[in-house]
Write a protein that holds these residues in place. Structure first.
Motif, PDB file in Angstrom:
ATOM      1  N   ALA A  23      53.368 -88.657  46.747  1.00 35.09           N
ATOM      2  CA  ALA A  23      53.463 -89.563  47.896  1.00 35.09           C
ATOM      3  C   ALA A  23      54.030 -90.925  47.508  1.00 35.09           C
ATOM      4  O   ALA A  23      54.854 -91.501  48.233  1.00 35.09           O
ATOM      5  N   GLY A  24      53.618 -91.451  46.370  1.00 26.96           N
ATOM      6  CA  GLY A  24      54.122 -92.754  45.927  1.00 26.96           C
ATOM      7  C   GLY A  24      55.613 -92.739  45.674  1.00 26.96           C
ATOM      8  O   GLY A  24      56.323 -93.705  45.984  1.00 26.96           O
ATOM      9  N   LYS A  25      56.109 -91.641  45.113  1.00 28.23           N
ATOM     10  CA  LYS A  25      57.545 -91.536  44.847  1.00 28.23           C
ATOM     11  C   LYS A  25      58.325 -91.370  46.148  1.00 28.23           C
ATOM     12  O   LYS A  25      59.416 -91.933  46.299  1.00 28.23           O
ATOM     13  N   PHE A  26      57.779 -90.604  47.089  1.00 27.65           N
ATOM     14  CA  PHE A  26      58.472 -90.434  48.364  1.00 27.65           C
ATOM     15  C   PHE A  26      58.525 -91.751  49.147  1.00 27.65           C
ATOM     16  O   PHE A  26      59.440 -91.975  49.936  1.00 27.65           O
ATOM     17  N   MET A  27      57.539 -92.634  48.917  1.00 26.47           N
ATOM     18  CA  MET A  27      57.563 -93.936  49.573  1.00 26.47           C
ATOM     19  C   MET A  27      58.797 -94.743  49.174  1.00 26.47           C
ATOM     20  O   MET A  27      59.273 -95.586  49.935  1.00 26.47           O
ATOM     21  N   ARG A  28      59.342 -94.475  47.987  1.00 26.20           N
ATOM     22  CA  ARG A  28      60.559 -95.186  47.568  1.00 26.20           C
ATOM     23  C   ARG A  28      61.685 -94.978  48.580  1.00 26.20           C
ATOM     24  O   ARG A  28      62.492 -95.874  48.799  1.00 26.20           O
ATOM     25  N   TYR A  29      61.716 -93.800  49.169  1.00 26.76           N
ATOM     26  CA  TYR A  29      62.784 -93.542  50.132  1.00 26.76           C
ATOM     27  C   TYR A  29      62.543 -94.277  51.443  1.00 26.76           C
ATOM     28  O   TYR A  29      63.491 -94.655  52.136  1.00 26.76           O
ATOM     29  N   VAL A  30      61.292 -94.474  51.792  1.00 27.05           N
ATOM     30  CA  VAL A  30      60.987 -95.275  52.980  1.00 27.05           C
ATOM     31  C   VAL A  30      61.444 -96.720  52.753  1.00 27.05           C
ATOM     32  O   VAL A  30      62.029 -97.345  53.640  1.00 27.05           O
ATOM     33  N   ARG A  31      61.180 -97.239  51.559  1.00 30.15           N
ATOM     34  CA  ARG A  31      61.655 -98.596  51.234  1.00 30.15           C
ATOM     35  C   ARG A  31      63.182 -98.664  51.306  1.00 30.15           C
ATOM     36  O   ARG A  31      63.753 -99.660  51.762  1.00 30.15           O
ATOM     37  N   PHE A  32      63.812 -97.603  50.826  1.00 25.11           N
ATOM     38  CA  PHE A  32      65.277 -97.531  50.869  1.00 25.11           C
ATOM     39  C   PHE A  32      65.760 -97.575  52.318  1.00 25.11           C
ATOM     40  O   PHE A  32      66.740 -98.267  52.648  1.00 25.11           O
ATOM     41  N   TYR A  33      65.074 -96.869  53.203  1.00 26.93           N
ATOM     42  CA  TYR A  33      65.440 -96.871  54.622  1.00 26.93           C
ATOM     43  C   TYR A  33      65.275 -98.265  55.224  1.00 26.93           C
ATOM     44  O   TYR A  33      66.163 -98.747  55.944  1.00 26.93           O
ATOM     45  N   VAL A  34      64.140 -98.898  54.964  1.00 27.23           N
ATOM     46  CA  VAL A  34      63.903-100.243  55.487  1.00 27.23           C
ATOM     47  C   VAL A  34      64.969-101.210  54.964  1.00 27.23           C
ATOM     48  O   VAL A  34      65.487-102.052  55.708  1.00 27.23           O
ATOM     49  N   ALA A  35      65.327-101.066  53.695  1.00 27.03           N
ATOM     50  CA  ALA A  35      66.372-101.919  53.117  1.00 27.03           C
ATOM     51  C   ALA A  35      67.692-101.733  53.853  1.00 27.03           C
ATOM     52  O   ALA A  35      68.426-102.699  54.100  1.00 27.03           O
ATOM     53  N   PHE A  36      68.009-100.498  54.219  1.00 36.41           N
ATOM     54  CA  PHE A  36      69.241-100.227  54.973  1.00 36.41           C
ATOM     55  C   PHE A  36      69.216-100.937  56.319  1.00 36.41           C
ATOM     56  O   PHE A  36      70.218-101.518  56.747  1.00 36.41           O
ATOM     57  N   ARG A  37      68.077-100.879  56.976  1.00 34.29           N
ATOM     58  CA  ARG A  37      67.980-101.505  58.291  1.00 34.29           C
ATOM     59  C   ARG A  37      68.091-103.028  58.202  1.00 34.29           C
ATOM     60  O   ARG A  37      68.740-103.672  59.039  1.00 34.29           O
ATOM     61  N   VAL A  38      67.459-103.623  57.193  1.00 30.50           N
ATOM     62  CA  VAL A  38      67.549-105.079  57.025  1.00 30.50           C
ATOM     63  C   VAL A  38      68.989-105.463  56.663  1.00 30.50           C
ATOM     64  O   VAL A  38      69.529-106.447  57.179  1.00 30.50           O
ATOM     65  N   ALA A  39      69.612-104.680  55.779  1.00 31.53           N
ATOM     66  CA  ALA A  39      71.008-104.947  55.403  1.00 31.53           C
ATOM     67  C   ALA A  39      71.915-104.844  56.625  1.00 31.53           C
ATOM     68  O   ALA A  39      72.863-105.624  56.784  1.00 31.53           O
ATOM     69  N   GLU A  40      71.624-103.891  57.491  1.00 34.53           N
ATOM     70  CA  GLU A  40      72.401-103.728  58.724  1.00 34.53           C
ATOM     71  C   GLU A  40      72.255-104.957  59.612  1.00 34.53           C
ATOM     72  O   GLU A  40      73.231-105.451  60.192  1.00 34.53           O
ATOM     73  N   ASP A  41      71.028-105.459  59.718  1.00 33.25           N
ATOM     74  CA  ASP A  41      70.790-106.664  60.518  1.00 33.25           C
ATOM     75  C   ASP A  41      71.569-107.856  59.954  1.00 33.25           C
ATOM     76  O   ASP A  41      72.091-108.683  60.711  1.00 33.25           O
TER      77      ASP A  41
END
Length: 204
Positions: free
Chosen positions: A119-137
């Protein structure tokens, strides 16, 4: 970012546009291209399984069936890699707005439920997604101040109803620069304390 991960995203993009955007890759046509899209077809079947259950593994049978679907050599030699490939597929559809954001979060939660040790490793991908959204903003000009960037990181996590998903500034900067081509002078203003060394996590 490895060539394998880049290839995965490029092929997933073609498959998702073909199936969900143009309605071309279905039935016999999908079978005709099975050799090219074997990973995407496997991921899409798992995605359909989860979506039919509203991303809820309601009992041991659901959980066991989900584990068996993920336990597919087509997706890689190890469970961790297979889980990341599934997340990568749903991530691609979500970023392209073909899949709702809730589906990406639901996929992460299902993987974390079925494989709690990862679960902790899969959370890295959630952080990656959030980073994409912030970068998009940032690219869209919605974030112009450091304070706005800080607030937006936490706002996205609150919207996803997840904790521990706030991405590192280095990751946001890297995506904004490499994917969205935001000018360096803009990024230097928003990320004054971050250097320019690559910070794309290996999982992506």
């Amino acid at each position: 970012m490895s060539k394998v991960r880049i290839y995965d995203k490029e092929i997933a993009t073609i498959y998702i546009i073909g199936k969900y955007g143009l309605g071309l890759l279905d039935g016999e046509l999908t079978n005709a291209f099975k050799g090219l899209f074997n990973v995407e077809i496997a991921c899409d079947e798992i995605y359909g399984f989860l979506k039919a259950r509203n991303f809820q593994l309601n009992d041991n049978n659901d959980t066991e069936q989900f584990r068996k679907m993920v336990d597919n050599e087509t997706l890689g030699p190890r469970t961790e890699e297979r889980g990341f490939r599934l997340l990568r597929y749903v991530f691609t559809g979500t970023i392209m707005r073909f899949f709702p954001e809730e589906d990406f979060v639901g996929t992460y939660k299902a993987l974390s439920t079925a494989f709690p040790d990862l679960a902790g490793k899969f959370m890295r991908y959630v952080r990656f997604y959030v980073a994409f959204r912030v970068a998009e903003d940032i690219a869209l000009g919605n974030i112009k101040k450091i304070e706005e960037k800080k607030i937006m990181k936490y706002t996205h996590c609150l919207r996803l109803n997840l904790t521990k998903c706030v991405p590192h500034d280095k990751l946001i900067r890297e995506i904004a620069l490499r994917v969205y081509k935001v000018p360096r002078k803009v990024l230097d203003r928003l990320f004054p304390n971050e250097d320019q060394r690559s910070f794309i996590p290996k999982a992506q």
